[in-house]
Design a protein around this motif. Structure first.
Motif, PDB file in Angstrom:
ATOM      1  N   LYS A   1       0.833  -1.206   0.000  1.00 49.96           N
ATOM      2  CA  LYS A   1       0.000   0.000   0.000  1.00 49.96           C
ATOM      3  C   LYS A   1       0.871   1.261   0.000  1.00 49.96           C
ATOM      4  O   LYS A   1       0.557   2.245  -0.663  1.00 49.96           O
ATOM      5  N   GLU A   2       1.974   1.203   0.735  1.00 50.51           N
ATOM      6  CA  GLU A   2       2.900   2.339   0.784  1.00 50.51           C
ATOM      7  C   GLU A   2       3.513   2.600  -0.593  1.00 50.51           C
ATOM      8  O   GLU A   2       3.589   3.744  -1.044  1.00 50.51           O
ATOM      9  N   ILE A   3       3.925   1.547  -1.280  1.00 50.36           N
ATOM     10  CA  ILE A   3       4.509   1.690  -2.620  1.00 50.36           C
ATOM     11  C   ILE A   3       3.466   2.225  -3.597  1.00 50.36           C
ATOM     12  O   ILE A   3       3.743   3.137  -4.378  1.00 50.36           O
ATOM     13  N   GLY A   4       2.255   1.651  -3.553  1.00 48.73           N
ATOM     14  CA  GLY A   4       1.181   2.120  -4.428  1.00 48.73           C
ATOM     15  C   GLY A   4       0.853   3.579  -4.197  1.00 48.73           C
ATOM     16  O   GLY A   4       0.626   4.350  -5.142  1.00 48.73           O
ATOM     17  N   GLY A   5       0.822   3.973  -2.925  1.00 54.47           N
ATOM     18  CA  GLY A   5       0.545   5.365  -2.586  1.00 54.47           C
ATOM     19  C   GLY A   5       1.628   6.305  -3.080  1.00 54.47           C
ATOM     20  O   GLY A   5       1.353   7.398  -3.575  1.00 54.47           O
ATOM     21  N   THR A   6       2.869   5.872  -2.974  1.00 57.70           N
ATOM     22  CA  THR A   6       3.993   6.688  -3.452  1.00 57.70           C
ATOM     23  C   THR A   6       3.897   6.891  -4.959  1.00 57.70           C
ATOM     24  O   THR A   6       4.092   8.014  -5.456  1.00 57.70           O
ATOM     25  N   ILE A   7       3.586   5.816  -5.669  1.00 61.57           N
ATOM     26  CA  ILE A   7       3.447   5.921  -7.127  1.00 61.57           C
ATOM     27  C   ILE A   7       2.311   6.867  -7.490  1.00 61.57           C
ATOM     28  O   ILE A   7       2.457   7.739  -8.351  1.00 61.57           O
ATOM     29  N   LYS A   8       1.180   6.716  -6.819  1.00 66.48           N
ATOM     30  CA  LYS A   8       0.016   7.566  -7.088  1.00 66.48           C
ATOM     31  C   LYS A   8       0.325   9.026  -6.758  1.00 66.48           C
ATOM     32  O   LYS A   8      -0.051   9.934  -7.489  1.00 66.48           O
ATOM     33  N   GLU A   9       1.033   9.247  -5.658  1.00 68.23           N
ATOM     34  CA  GLU A   9       1.417  10.598  -5.251  1.00 68.23           C
ATOM     35  C   GLU A   9       2.314  11.246  -6.301  1.00 68.23           C
ATOM     36  O   GLU A   9       2.094  12.399  -6.706  1.00 68.23           O
ATOM     37  N   LYS A  10       3.320  10.515  -6.765  1.00 73.63           N
ATOM     38  CA  LYS A  10       4.253  11.050  -7.773  1.00 73.63           C
ATOM     39  C   LYS A  10       3.542  11.302  -9.102  1.00 73.63           C
ATOM     40  O   LYS A  10       3.798  12.304  -9.759  1.00 73.63           O
ATOM     41  N   ALA A  11       2.639  10.380  -9.481  1.00 75.55           N
ATOM     42  CA  ALA A  11       1.897  10.552 -10.734  1.00 75.55           C
ATOM     43  C   ALA A  11       1.012  11.788 -10.659  1.00 75.55           C
ATOM     44  O   ALA A  11       0.933  12.567 -11.610  1.00 75.55           O
ATOM     45  N   GLY A  12       0.347  11.961  -9.536  1.00 73.29           N
ATOM     46  CA  GLY A  12      -0.506  13.137  -9.355  1.00 73.29           C
ATOM     47  C   GLY A  12       0.291  14.428  -9.423  1.00 73.29           C
ATOM     48  O   GLY A  12      -0.141  15.413 -10.022  1.00 73.29           O
ATOM     49  N   LYS A  13       1.466  14.400  -8.811  1.00 71.11           N
ATOM     50  CA  LYS A  13       2.320  15.593  -8.842  1.00 71.11           C
ATOM     51  C   LYS A  13       2.793  15.880 -10.260  1.00 71.11           C
ATOM     52  O   LYS A  13       2.795  17.036 -10.698  1.00 71.11           O
ATOM     53  N   ALA A  14       3.188  14.836 -10.988  1.00 72.86           N
ATOM     54  CA  ALA A  14       3.686  15.006 -12.350  1.00 72.86           C
ATOM     55  C   ALA A  14       2.603  15.532 -13.291  1.00 72.86           C
ATOM     56  O   ALA A  14       2.881  16.308 -14.204  1.00 72.86           O
ATOM     57  N   MET A  15       1.360  15.092 -13.059  1.00 69.41           N
ATOM     58  CA  MET A  15       0.250  15.509 -13.926  1.00 69.41           C
ATOM     59  C   MET A  15      -0.441  16.771 -13.435  1.00 69.41           C
ATOM     60  O   MET A  15      -1.354  17.265 -14.090  1.00 69.41           O
ATOM     61  N   GLY A  16      -0.022  17.275 -12.284  1.00 70.80           N
ATOM     62  CA  GLY A  16      -0.643  18.467 -11.734  1.00 70.80           C
ATOM     63  C   GLY A  16      -2.030  18.198 -11.166  1.00 70.80           C
ATOM     64  O   GLY A  16      -2.858  19.101 -11.070  1.00 70.80           O
ATOM     65  N   ASP A  17      -2.288  16.948 -10.788  1.00 73.17           N
ATOM     66  CA  ASP A  17      -3.585  16.536 -10.248  1.00 73.17           C
ATOM     67  C   ASP A  17      -3.473  16.508  -8.717  1.00 73.17           C
ATOM     68  O   ASP A  17      -2.990  15.547  -8.130  1.00 73.17           O
ATOM     69  N   ASP A  18      -3.938  17.592  -8.086  1.00 76.52           N
ATOM     70  CA  ASP A  18      -3.822  17.714  -6.634  1.00 76.52           C
ATOM     71  C   ASP A  18      -4.584  16.615  -5.899  1.00 76.52           C
ATOM     72  O   ASP A  18      -4.126  16.121  -4.868  1.00 76.52           O
ATOM     73  N   ARG A  19      -5.735  16.244  -6.420  1.00 75.08           N
ATOM     74  CA  ARG A  19      -6.543  15.217  -5.761  1.00 75.08           C
ATOM     75  C   ARG A  19      -5.811  13.869  -5.753  1.00 75.08           C
ATOM     76  O   ARG A  19      -5.747  13.191  -4.724  1.00 75.08           O
ATOM     77  N   MET A  20      -5.263  13.491  -6.891  1.00 74.58           N
ATOM     78  CA  MET A  20      -4.531  12.227  -6.978  1.00 74.58           C
ATOM     79  C   MET A  20      -3.311  12.253  -6.069  1.00 74.58           C
ATOM     80  O   MET A  20      -3.014  11.256  -5.387  1.00 74.58           O
ATOM     81  N   GLU A  21      -2.635  13.359  -6.044  1.00 75.19           N
ATOM     82  CA  GLU A  21      -1.454  13.497  -5.194  1.00 75.19           C
ATOM     83  C   GLU A  21      -1.832  13.339  -3.721  1.00 75.19           C
ATOM     84  O   GLU A  21      -1.160  12.627  -2.961  1.00 75.19           O
ATOM     85  N   THR A  22      -2.933  13.958  -3.318  1.00 73.72           N
ATOM     86  CA  THR A  22      -3.398  13.869  -1.933  1.00 73.72           C
ATOM     87  C   THR A  22      -3.826  12.446  -1.587  1.00 73.72           C
ATOM     88  O   THR A  22      -3.517  11.941  -0.504  1.00 73.72           O
TER      89      THR A  22
END
Length: 59
Positions: free
Chosen positions: A11-32
């Motif tokens: 879950k930690e790895i998945g969350g990190t990936i989702k956080e980085k993807a959200g940041k890269a795409m400028g998607d604040d919700r996904m990052e959060t």
């Protein structure tokens, strides 16, 4: 390694990936959401460590 530790790590790895993807795409919700999942995974992993330590004390 306990079940909680394994699931927490995943879950930690998945969350990190989702956080980085959200940041890269400028998607604040996904990052959060990713940050929340990462923290949740880290917490679950630590619960597993505590459970293992308690079990070891009573062996």
């Amino acid at each position: 390694m306990s079940d909680n530790q394994t699931k927490g790590t995943a879950k930690e790895i998945g969350g990190t990936i989702k956080e980085k993807a959200g940041k890269a795409m400028g998607d604040d919700r996904m990052e959060t959401e990713g940050t929340g999942e990462r923290v949740e995974g880290k917490t679950q992993k630590n619960i597993g460590k505590v459970k293992d330590a308690v079990k070891d004390q009573f062996r």
